[in-house]
Structures are given as C-alpha cells and as structure tokens.
Motif scaffolding. Structure first.
Motif, mmCIF file in Angstrom:
data_model
loop_
_atom_site.group_PDB
_atom_site.id
_atom_site.type_symbol
_atom_site.label_atom_id
_atom_site.label_comp_id
_atom_site.label_asym_id
_atom_site.label_seq_id
_atom_site.Cartn_x
_atom_site.Cartn_y
_atom_site.Cartn_z
ATOM 1 N N ARG A 270 0.822 -1.226 0.000
ATOM 2 C CA ARG A 270 0.000 0.000 0.000
ATOM 3 C C ARG A 270 0.851 1.268 0.000
ATOM 4 O O ARG A 270 0.656 2.165 -0.812
ATOM 5 C CB ARG A 270 -0.948 -0.031 1.214
ATOM 6 N N MET A 271 1.855 1.332 0.913
ATOM 7 C CA MET A 271 2.626 2.575 0.992
ATOM 8 C C MET A 271 3.593 2.722 -0.178
ATOM 9 O O MET A 271 3.767 3.824 -0.710
ATOM 10 C CB MET A 271 3.378 2.650 2.337
ATOM 11 N N ARG B 243 -4.017 -0.358 -2.523
ATOM 12 C CA ARG B 243 -2.836 -0.133 -3.378
ATOM 13 C C ARG B 243 -3.069 0.884 -4.484
ATOM 14 O O ARG B 243 -2.143 1.196 -5.237
ATOM 15 C CB ARG B 243 -2.374 -1.460 -3.994
ATOM 16 N N ASP C 118 7.226 -3.370 8.676
ATOM 17 C CA ASP C 118 8.268 -2.973 9.642
ATOM 18 C C ASP C 118 9.118 -4.157 10.101
ATOM 19 O O ASP C 118 10.336 -4.046 10.237
ATOM 20 C CB ASP C 118 7.622 -2.328 10.884
ATOM 21 N N SER D 195 2.962 -8.252 -7.959
ATOM 22 C CA SER D 195 2.781 -6.941 -7.313
ATOM 23 C C SER D 195 3.688 -5.910 -7.955
ATOM 24 O O SER D 195 3.293 -4.768 -8.202
ATOM 25 C CB SER D 195 3.115 -7.009 -5.823
ATOM 26 N N ILE E 185 -3.176 4.588 4.494
ATOM 27 C CA ILE E 185 -3.362 4.161 3.109
ATOM 28 C C ILE E 185 -3.934 2.749 3.165
ATOM 29 O O ILE E 185 -3.260 1.803 3.577
ATOM 30 C CB ILE E 185 -2.013 4.176 2.344
ATOM 31 N N SER F 92 9.640 -6.688 -5.357
ATOM 32 C CA SER F 92 8.682 -7.071 -4.320
ATOM 33 C C SER F 92 8.742 -8.570 -4.111
ATOM 34 O O SER F 92 9.371 -9.291 -4.892
ATOM 35 C CB SER F 92 7.269 -6.614 -4.698
ATOM 36 N N ARG F 93 8.109 -9.003 -3.052
ATOM 37 C CA ARG F 93 8.127 -10.448 -2.763
ATOM 38 C C ARG F 93 7.476 -11.195 -3.928
ATOM 39 O O ARG F 93 7.956 -12.201 -4.376
ATOM 40 C CB ARG F 93 7.389 -10.685 -1.442
ATOM 41 N N SER F 94 6.360 -10.632 -4.424
ATOM 42 C CA SER F 94 5.726 -11.295 -5.568
ATOM 43 C C SER F 94 5.964 -10.459 -6.833
ATOM 44 O O SER F 94 5.817 -9.233 -6.826
ATOM 45 C CB SER F 94 4.228 -11.503 -5.309
ATOM 46 N N THR G 123 9.774 3.866 5.616
ATOM 47 C CA THR G 123 8.598 4.687 5.930
ATOM 48 C C THR G 123 7.921 4.238 7.221
ATOM 49 O O THR G 123 6.752 4.541 7.448
ATOM 50 C CB THR G 123 7.581 4.639 4.766
HETATM 51 N N1 NAP Z 1 -0.387 1.606 4.998
HETATM 52 C C1 NAP Z 1 -0.264 2.689 5.752
HETATM 53 O O1 NAP Z 1 -1.270 3.350 6.056
HETATM 54 C C2 NAP Z 1 1.088 3.163 6.208
HETATM 55 C C3 NAP Z 1 1.161 4.473 6.743
HETATM 56 C C4 NAP Z 1 2.404 4.972 7.126
HETATM 57 C C5 NAP Z 1 3.530 4.166 7.029
HETATM 58 N N2 NAP Z 1 3.422 2.891 6.554
HETATM 59 C C6 NAP Z 1 4.649 2.067 6.485
HETATM 60 O O2 NAP Z 1 4.875 1.623 5.171
HETATM 61 C C7 NAP Z 1 5.551 0.355 5.211
HETATM 62 C C8 NAP Z 1 4.774 -0.637 4.392
HETATM 63 O O3 NAP Z 1 3.491 -0.768 4.951
HETATM 64 P P1 NAP Z 1 2.232 -1.156 4.028
HETATM 65 O O4 NAP Z 1 1.024 -0.790 4.807
HETATM 66 O O5 NAP Z 1 2.414 -0.632 2.672
HETATM 67 O O6 NAP Z 1 2.381 -2.737 4.041
HETATM 68 P P2 NAP Z 1 1.791 -3.758 2.981
HETATM 69 O O7 NAP Z 1 0.625 -3.191 2.278
HETATM 70 O O8 NAP Z 1 1.659 -5.044 3.706
HETATM 71 O O9 NAP Z 1 2.944 -3.879 1.881
HETATM 72 C C9 NAP Z 1 4.195 -4.404 2.095
HETATM 73 C C10 NAP Z 1 4.542 -5.248 0.889
HETATM 74 O O10 NAP Z 1 5.927 -5.532 0.877
HETATM 75 C C11 NAP Z 1 6.153 -6.736 0.156
HETATM 76 N N3 NAP Z 1 7.166 -7.482 0.901
HETATM 77 C C12 NAP Z 1 7.061 -8.085 2.103
HETATM 78 N N4 NAP Z 1 8.244 -8.575 2.478
HETATM 79 C C13 NAP Z 1 9.119 -8.261 1.489
HETATM 80 C C14 NAP Z 1 10.496 -8.492 1.298
HETATM 81 N N5 NAP Z 1 11.228 -9.129 2.202
HETATM 82 N N6 NAP Z 1 11.074 -8.030 0.156
HETATM 83 C C15 NAP Z 1 10.358 -7.389 -0.777
HETATM 84 N N7 NAP Z 1 9.035 -7.147 -0.637
HETATM 85 C C16 NAP Z 1 8.433 -7.580 0.477
HETATM 86 C C17 NAP Z 1 4.820 -7.467 0.066
HETATM 87 O O11 NAP Z 1 4.383 -7.333 -1.278
HETATM 88 P P3 NAP Z 1 3.924 -8.555 -2.205
HETATM 89 O O12 NAP Z 1 3.846 -9.800 -1.361
HETATM 90 O O13 NAP Z 1 2.619 -8.113 -2.740
HETATM 91 O O14 NAP Z 1 5.007 -8.603 -3.231
HETATM 92 C C18 NAP Z 1 3.881 -6.622 0.902
HETATM 93 O O15 NAP Z 1 2.604 -6.531 0.361
HETATM 94 C C19 NAP Z 1 5.661 -0.039 6.693
HETATM 95 O O16 NAP Z 1 6.934 0.334 7.173
HETATM 96 C C20 NAP Z 1 4.581 0.811 7.341
HETATM 97 O O17 NAP Z 1 4.845 1.096 8.699
HETATM 98 C C21 NAP Z 1 2.229 2.362 6.131
#
Ligand code: NAP
Length: 296
Positions: free
Chosen positions: A15-16, A131, A75, A42, A128, A37-39, A100
């Motif tokens: 998402r971020m 996606r 995280d 994506s 957020i 990305s992991r997949s 982030t």
């Molecule tokens: N969402 C929010 O509202 C928000 C707000 C502020 C800050 N943040 C920060 O943004 C960061 C991401 O959060 P998010 O909410 O975007 O999480 P998320 O939607 O779960 O996305 C993270 C993505 O990273 C990929 N991933 C996981 N492990 C990985 C690895 N080892 N190597 C490469 N890709 C990997 C996965 O994508 P695939 O499996 O699809 O490839 C997963 O969907 C965090 O640090 C969070 O604290 C988020």
C-alpha cells in the motif's frame, strides 16, 4: 537549468510503496526505474499502473544505480532486508535508502549505514488502505532527525504538497503510538459504534452516514476548542443514571470487549471532565466505581 529527475526504486509494492510511487511519479521531478517485491505480480502491477519502471531483482537495481530507494516492506522485515542489501553491496551510485516506518528508527537500517550507504526515515502520517490510493495533499510527514540527506527528504515532502515534522529516533515508538490511537483506534471506535447502531435496527448505510456526521461535528469541536473543552455527554455532566443505562444496554449485547472499551474510555473521559471543571473529583470517584477499576 535542467535538473534531471530523481530516479527511484521501490522495494515492497504494497500500500505505501504504491502510494509513494503513484503520487511522486505524477511529477516530472521523480521517475520510477525499478520495483522489487516479494511477488513478481505486485511489482509488475505497480509498474503498469504508473506506466514507468520494471519489475526487477535487487541485483538489477544494484548495478543500474538509482538516487532513491524506498524500503516499503512491513516494519518487521526492515532489519533483515537492510542486512541482505548491505551484504550484496556496494551499489552503483550513492542511493539514499529510505524506510517509511513510523515506529522504527533508522537503527533498523544500521547494517546499510555500516556498509557506507546513506539512510533515512520518512513516515507519511496518513492511512493508506488500498494499493490504488494516492498520498493526500496537506498531510504531515515525519522526518527522523538522524536521517542522512534531510534536504532530499524535505524536497520529497514539498513535492507531495505535504508538511514536515521532525522526530528524534528515540521518540518514534511514542510518536507512532499517538498516530495509532488517533487513526487505527478511531476505526475501531467506528466499528464498535456501528455494531451498536445495527443492533438498534439501523441499516448499515444509515448507520455509516449518521456516524460520519456525528464524528465530523465532534472533530470540528476538538479542532476549535481542544479536546478538554470539546468533551460533552453523560460523563462530562456526571450523569450516573445515564451511564448505568448504557452499561445495562451494552451488557445485554453479550460482547465483553465492547463493555471493556466503554468503561476504559469512560474512566479517561472522567479525568478529562475533572480537568475541564465540569465534575468534581468526588463525582469522578463515583463514576470510577460505576465504570470499574481506577478511582475507587
Ligand atoms: N499503509 C499505511 O497506512 C502506512 C502508513 C504509514 C507508514 N506505513 C509504512 O509503510 C511500510 C509498508 O506498509 P504497508 O502498509 O504498505 O504494508 P503492505 O501493504 O503489507 O505492503 C508491504 C509489501 O511488501 C512486500 N514485501 C514483504 N516482504 C518483502 C520483502 N522481504 N522483500 C520485498 N518485498 C516484500 C509485500 O508485497 P507482495 O507480497 O505483494 O510482493 C507486501 O505486500 C511499513 O513500514 C509501514 O509502517 C504504512
């Protein structure tokens, strides 16, 4: 003078990662080169949505060289990812690696910094949920004090039409807890409130509209008067009889966590009401006895 666009890579197309890439790449000053990305899907989906970049491996990113690498994995994955990247280095060029996370400091990127890479942390203070969402203009962004290249991070915030906050790494967990209470737990309160409206027979869309109007009005009061002066309701009035009715009505629902939510927040509301001067400490004690725990 022509300034070439900053070239970016995103590691973690969730998402971020998507929101940052989608929003920044609307500006000519930023260009998406790689998504890891992991997949694979994506990564490809994000490149396709933006019409820039390619789904790549870390190896491709390392040898091609980019200016900015967003580390937008969950995280809990950050330290391991940083160690993996550091072990594979050096990277062509001198990319700035930015995570982030709101909670973790750039200590989570220590292995990259120890390997001579530049690191930073920029937390978008916004929720957020999908996606396909963009970052919102006017939102706040917390730049960690100990980041390298704060000038680059400030420029990113300006491009996003955002406003910068500065937070020391040592305070990030508390800063992030504050954000979680205001944002995530507001969602929890909305769900709890909707569940009770539904149990009264209100249709879901009516309950959602009513809740939206109620919360907006309340937020206007908080913004105008501050939280202490904005408090209204039976706790603020010290009305034990109304609170007893609430407790019985919620008790009938047979949902212990709902009752716990009500009583926990009620005790905090009693503290606010004393600060406001609308009830006495003795009234707050009586409320505490009714609501359980705390002031007995
Ligand atoms: N969402 C929010 O509202 C928000 C707000 C502020 C800050 N943040 C920060 O943004 C960061 C991401 O959060 P998010 O909410 O975007 O999480 P998320 O939607 O779960 O996305 C993270 C993505 O990273 C990929 N991933 C996981 N492990 C990985 C690895 N080892 N190597 C490469 N890709 C990997 C996965 O994508 P695939 O499996 O699809 O490839 C997963 O969907 C965090 O640090 C969070 O604290 C988020």
């Amino acid at each position: 003078m022509y300034n070439p666009p900053l070239s970016m890579a995103v590691i973690g197309a969730g998402r971020m990662g998507s929101a940052l890439a989608l929003t920044l790449c609307r500006q000519e000053a930023y260009r998406l080169r790689f998504v890891v990305s992991r997949s694979q899907k994506s990564a490809e989906d994000l490149c396709q949505a933006i019409g820039q970049g390619t789904a790549a491996s870390v190896r491709e990113l390392m040898v091609a060289g980019v200016d900015l690498v967003w580390l937008t994995v969950p995280d809990r994955e950050l330290s391991a990812l940083a160690s993996d990247l550091a072990a594979r280095g050096p990277f062509v060029g001198s990319p700035l690696f930015v995570h982030t996370s709101g909670c973790f400091s750039i200590e989570s990127l220590r292995s990259l910094r120890d390997a001579g890479q530049q690191v930073g942390a920029l937390h978008p203070l916004q929720a957020i949920a999908g996606r396909d969402q963009l970052l919102r203009p006017g939102a706040f962004y917390a730049i960690e004090n100990e980041s390298d290249r704060i000038d680059v991070l400030q420029q990113v915030v300006r491009t996003l039409n955002g406003r910068s906050l500065r937070v020391p790494g040592a305070k990030k967990a508390l800063y992030h807890a504050a954000a979680a209470v205001a944002s995530n737990y507001l969602v929890v309160l909305a769900e709890a409130s909707q569940a009770m409206f539904s149990a009264c027979g209100l249709e879901a869309h009516v309950a959602a509209d009513a809740l939206g109007a109620l919360v907006k009005g309340t937020w206007d009061n908080v913004a105008r008067f501050g939280p202490v002066e904005a408090l209204t309701g039976p706790v603020e009035r010290g009305d034990l009889q109304v609170i007893s009715e609430h407790l019985m009505a919620i008790g009938v629902q047979g949902d212990p966590s709902l009752l716990e939510l009500y009583t926990t927040l009620g005790r905090r509301a009693a503290e606010l009401a004393v600060r406001r001067g609308s009830i006495t400490p003795e009234q707050a004690q009586a409320l505490g006895r009714l609501l359980g725990g705390g002031r007995r």
